[in-house]
Design a protein around this motif. Structure first.
Motif, PDB file in Angstrom:
ATOM      1  N   ARG A  38      -8.785   3.646  -0.304  1.00 24.60           N
ATOM      2  CA  ARG A  38      -9.587   2.848  -1.231  1.00 24.60           C
ATOM      3  C   ARG A  38      -9.397   1.342  -1.045  1.00 24.60           C
ATOM      4  NH1 ARG A  38      -7.768   6.476  -6.387  1.00 24.60           N
ATOM      5  NH2 ARG A  38      -9.148   8.270  -6.041  1.00 24.60           N
ATOM      6  N   GLY A  39      -8.161   0.874  -1.001  1.00 27.47           N
ATOM      7  CA  GLY A  39      -7.918  -0.563  -0.901  1.00 27.47           C
ATOM      8  C   GLY A  39      -8.455  -1.169   0.378  1.00 27.47           C
ATOM      9  N   LYS A  40      -8.217  -0.505   1.499  1.00 27.06           N
ATOM     10  CA  LYS A  40      -8.718  -1.003   2.773  1.00 27.06           C
ATOM     11  C   LYS A  40     -10.229  -1.018   2.804  1.00 27.06           C
ATOM     12  CE  LYS A  40      -4.599   0.742   5.139  1.00 27.06           C
ATOM     13  NZ  LYS A  40      -4.052   1.746   6.076  1.00 27.06           N
ATOM     14  N   PHE A  66      -9.597   4.195  -9.164  1.00 27.11           N
ATOM     15  CA  PHE A  66      -8.189   3.938  -9.471  1.00 27.11           C
ATOM     16  C   PHE A  66      -7.874   4.186 -10.943  1.00 27.11           C
ATOM     17  CE2 PHE A  66      -8.632   1.267  -5.635  1.00 27.11           C
ATOM     18  CZ  PHE A  66      -7.487   1.600  -4.946  1.00 27.11           C
ATOM     19  N   PHE A 125       0.833  -1.198   0.000  1.00 26.95           N
ATOM     20  CA  PHE A 125       0.000   0.000   0.000  1.00 26.95           C
ATOM     21  C   PHE A 125       0.871   1.253   0.000  1.00 26.95           C
ATOM     22  CE2 PHE A 125      -3.601  -2.320  -0.037  1.00 26.95           C
ATOM     23  CZ  PHE A 125      -4.067  -2.861   1.151  1.00 26.95           C
ATOM     24  N   PRO A 161      -7.393   8.544  -2.095  1.00 24.45           N
ATOM     25  CA  PRO A 161      -6.756   7.330  -2.613  1.00 24.45           C
ATOM     26  C   PRO A 161      -6.197   6.400  -1.536  1.00 24.45           C
ATOM     27  CG  PRO A 161      -6.140   9.211  -3.953  1.00 24.45           C
ATOM     28  CD  PRO A 161      -6.901   9.762  -2.776  1.00 24.45           C
ATOM     29  N   THR A 196      -3.980  -1.276  -5.451  1.00 24.84           N
ATOM     30  CA  THR A 196      -3.522  -0.158  -4.628  1.00 24.84           C
ATOM     31  C   THR A 196      -2.093   0.262  -4.957  1.00 24.84           C
ATOM     32  OG1 THR A 196      -2.795  -1.673  -2.884  1.00 24.84           O
ATOM     33  CG2 THR A 196      -5.036  -0.788  -2.705  1.00 24.84           C
TER      34      THR A 196
END
Length: 449
Positions: free
Chosen positions: A91-93, A138, A6, A88, A201
């Motif tokens: 986003r992944g979490k 993304f 990340f 940003p 990510t």
């Protein structure tokens, strides 16, 4: 476990803006959203007839679909704020937490007594309803957004059929109980989803050349969202209303495809979902992939309207051809699905991304996508409720055919209204294009790692 990835994107990826970047980004986004479908759609392949209760107003399956769609609907309204404001770094979490919430709901669905387990499908839908916007965040605002979005959009077509084929296989071949099958399917795809999110990510942010061609994308607070909508309210509204119709019809087709294929005589073929999905995906990817060739943002925005209208025409024409016995059932379902997705997909990828670029506004597509999606799922709920309570005597096939014509006609008129509005409002001077100075960034085809 993924904290290093990340924080520190690979050095080669940070420099790659050519073919290597496109392949990596498109694959990461595709696998992320493809895997999400394993937590959303497999339950709909079951009939659940043994769990029906004669004292209920609807069947157990329809109650489950209604619960999930209502959860999706709520998530879309929440997403107007959450997705448009998300930075940003989160986003992944956010994707991983939402997926784990959806899987938890599927496990609870399996162990909670019948009837009381229906609300868990609401939780499942609520958990999954914002993932598309986060994944697309993304990809937006890049000169290669059309290519990335086209690959990502194929998940709409392929994933639904393929994960339901996996679900059907688990029930018929592995003897997984119907109530446990949705959670089992999700568990199979969870490792792939975690890996693909980690890769997603790692993507670098859009370059300065991307921003010059497509406008800078930034989080939008409530004032920014209202100002943007107020400036273009009529065009946005008619587009949202047309998307409402396409979304409602798409969801109905998706949720009750088992019943429709049954009525057409193919209900006992588990692979029929994948059969149609692969062919539809090929047609749609070929058609929409052509949009990347259009450099001028304003022209591309108008061509998106044309693609939507073409899809609506194909939707109606293929249905008429089936009724006249010019097409067999399989050909009709493939062409109908192609027309539907040619109309549906631009709203989720290309249309709003190009709108922002053509208007020259600093905004993000997530806001417009979720504004449209929130209305779209109102249409989904509306069509489902109408079929369930106002037209229960109609067969699935008869209702489906009738809906094809109405959606194509009404949505087509709304899209024409949007086209005429924006033709009169958009600036006449050339807009920034996908072209970038040859010296600043490698080309798409000749990019180096």
């Amino acid at each position: 476990m993924f904290a290093p990835l990340f924080r520190h994107p690979p050095a080669w990826l940070a420099k790659a803006q050519g073919t290597a970047f496109v392949v990596f980004a498109a694959t990461s986004a595709f696998l992320t959203y493809f895997s999400m479908y394993a937590f959303r759609k497999p339950f709909s392949v079951n009939t659940y007839r043994e769990f029906d209760n004669e004292h209920w107003l609807v069947s157990f399956k329809i109650a489950l679909i209604l619960a999930q769609v209502f959860g999706y609907l709520c998530a879309k309204f929440i997403g107007v704020k959450v997705v448009s404001e998300m930075t940003p770094a989160h986003r992944g979490k956010a994707i991983l937490l939402m997926i784990l919430g959806a899987q938890f709901a599927l496990v609870m669905f399996a162990i909670t007594p019948i009837g009381w387990n229906i609300p868990w499908l609401f939780v499942n839908g609520l958990s999954l309803g914002m993932i598309w916007g986060i994944v697309f965040s993304f990809l937006e605002g890049r000169r290669t957004t059309e290519i990335l979005g086209a690959v990502l959009s194929v998940t709409f077509i392929l994933a639904s059929g393929l994960v339901r084929t996996v679900g059907k296989w688990l029930v018929t071949e592995v003897n997984v109980p119907e109530l446990w099958m949705p959670a089992a399917t999700g568990a199979l795809f969870l490792p792939l989803l975690i890996l693909s999110v980690a890769c997603l990510t790692a993507l670098p942010k859009p370059t300065l050349d991307d921003e010059a061609a497509r406008q800078k994308r930034a989080p939008m607070d409530s004032n920014a969202r209202w100002s943007f909508f107020k400036a273009h309210w009529f065009g946005i509204t008619v587009l949202i209303l047309s998307f409402l119709l396409f979304t409602g019809f798409r969801d109905f087709r998706d949720n009750f495809s088992a019943e429709i294929w049954q009525a057409l005589g193919y209900g006992e073929e588990p692979a029929i979902f994948a059969y149609a999905g692969i062919r539809i995906a090929f047609i749609v990817l070929f058609a929409l992939g052509a949009l990347v060739l259009i450099k001028d943002n304003t022209k591309a925005f108008f061509v998106n309207h044309g693609f939507i209208l073409f899809g609506a025409l194909l939707l109606a024409a293929s249905t008429y051809g089936f009724e006249q016995h010019w097409l067999d059932a399989k050909s009709w379902m493939v062409l109908l699905g192609a027309g539907l997705y040619i109309s549906y997909i631009p709203y989720n990828c290309f249309l709003f991304d190009r709108m922002i670029s053509a208007l020259g506004s600093t905004a993000n597509a997530g806001f417009l996508i979720y504004l449209a999606d929130s209305a779209g799922y109102v249409g989904s709920v509306g069509i489902l409720l109408y079929r369930t309570f106002e037209a229960p005597e109609l067969s699935w096939l008869t209702f489906f055919i009738s809906a094809c014509y109405w959606v194509a006609l009404l949505a087509g008129l709304l899209v024409i209204s949007s086209l005429l509005y924006f033709i009169s409002r958009l600036p006449k001077h050339p807009q920034p294009s996908l072209e970038a100075p040859a010296s600043s960034t490698p080309s798409l085809i000749k990019g180096t790692v």
